[in-house]
Design a protein around this motif. Structure first.
Motif, mmCIF file in Angstrom:
data_model
loop_
_atom_site.group_PDB
_atom_site.id
_atom_site.type_symbol
_atom_site.label_atom_id
_atom_site.label_comp_id
_atom_site.label_asym_id
_atom_site.label_seq_id
_atom_site.Cartn_x
_atom_site.Cartn_y
_atom_site.Cartn_z
ATOM 1 N N PHE A 57 3.041 4.404 14.555
ATOM 2 C CA PHE A 57 2.511 3.823 13.324
ATOM 3 C C PHE A 57 0.990 3.752 13.374
ATOM 4 O O PHE A 57 0.303 4.147 12.427
ATOM 5 C CB PHE A 57 3.103 2.423 13.108
ATOM 6 N N ILE A 58 0.451 3.263 14.490
ATOM 7 C CA ILE A 58 -1.007 3.140 14.638
ATOM 8 C C ILE A 58 -1.673 4.513 14.587
ATOM 9 O O ILE A 58 -2.721 4.681 13.975
ATOM 10 C CB ILE A 58 -1.358 2.383 15.928
ATOM 11 N N ALA A 59 -1.030 5.499 15.235
ATOM 12 C CA ALA A 59 -1.576 6.860 15.249
ATOM 13 C C ALA A 59 -1.289 7.610 13.954
ATOM 14 O O ALA A 59 -1.734 8.744 13.785
ATOM 15 C CB ALA A 59 -0.994 7.630 16.427
ATOM 16 N N LYS A 60 -0.523 6.978 13.053
ATOM 17 C CA LYS A 60 -0.128 7.597 11.787
ATOM 18 C C LYS A 60 0.593 8.926 12.029
ATOM 19 O O LYS A 60 0.336 9.939 11.385
ATOM 20 C CB LYS A 60 -1.326 7.780 10.867
ATOM 21 N N SER A 61 1.505 8.909 12.993
ATOM 22 C CA SER A 61 2.292 10.097 13.304
ATOM 23 C C SER A 61 3.778 9.761 13.220
ATOM 24 O O SER A 61 4.157 8.603 13.118
ATOM 25 C CB SER A 61 1.951 10.611 14.707
ATOM 26 N N GLU A 62 4.605 10.785 13.255
ATOM 27 C CA GLU A 62 6.048 10.596 13.188
ATOM 28 C C GLU A 62 6.571 10.075 14.533
ATOM 29 O O GLU A 62 6.081 10.456 15.585
ATOM 30 C CB GLU A 62 6.736 11.922 12.869
ATOM 31 N N MET A 63 7.596 9.256 14.466
ATOM 32 C CA MET A 63 8.292 8.824 15.679
ATOM 33 C C MET A 63 9.163 9.988 16.105
ATOM 34 O O MET A 63 10.013 10.460 15.332
ATOM 35 C CB MET A 63 9.124 7.579 15.374
ATOM 36 N N GLN A 64 8.949 10.519 17.286
ATOM 37 C CA GLN A 64 9.618 11.737 17.713
ATOM 38 C C GLN A 64 11.117 11.546 17.933
ATOM 39 O O GLN A 64 11.922 12.327 17.456
ATOM 40 C CB GLN A 64 8.978 12.265 19.010
ATOM 41 N N GLU A 65 11.498 10.515 18.658
ATOM 42 C CA GLU A 65 12.908 10.352 19.001
ATOM 43 C C GLU A 65 13.215 8.890 19.264
ATOM 44 O O GLU A 65 12.504 8.206 20.010
ATOM 45 C CB GLU A 65 13.199 11.159 20.262
ATOM 46 N N TRP A 66 14.254 8.361 18.665
ATOM 47 C CA TRP A 66 14.699 7.006 18.931
ATOM 48 C C TRP A 66 15.700 7.065 20.069
ATOM 49 O O TRP A 66 16.682 7.791 19.997
ATOM 50 C CB TRP A 66 15.336 6.382 17.693
ATOM 51 N N THR A 67 15.439 6.328 21.125
ATOM 52 C CA THR A 67 16.312 6.405 22.306
ATOM 53 C C THR A 67 17.321 5.271 22.374
ATOM 54 O O THR A 67 18.277 5.350 23.130
ATOM 55 C CB THR A 67 15.465 6.347 23.585
#
Length: 69
Positions: A57-67
């Motif tokens: 969120f801070i980096a304004k990027s997508e969350m790659q994978e929820w583990t």
């Protein structure tokens, strides 16, 4: 709120909390005030997904994978 004598009573609108809860809350607040942000909010208490999600969120990027961890 203003009392009959004309003085402001700002405490009248505050909720009443159990003294033990206030004591614990203050202890945690002051302990966290001495820590870095990583220690206070991430540390070992936060799940990996939460840490990675906040970072994304801070980096304004997508969350790659929820583990699920």
């Amino acid at each position: 709120m203003v009392s009959a004598d004309g003085s402001a009573s700002w405490r009248a609108g505050l909720p009443i909390h159990p003294p033990a809860a206030v004591k614990i809350g203050k202890a945690v607040f002051y302990a966290q005030a001495q820590m870095s942000l990583d220690e206070a909010y991430v540390g070992e208490v936060m799940a990996w997904d939460a840490e990675a999600g906040i970072g994304a969120f801070i980096a304004k990027s997508e969350m790659q994978e929820w583990t699920g961890k």
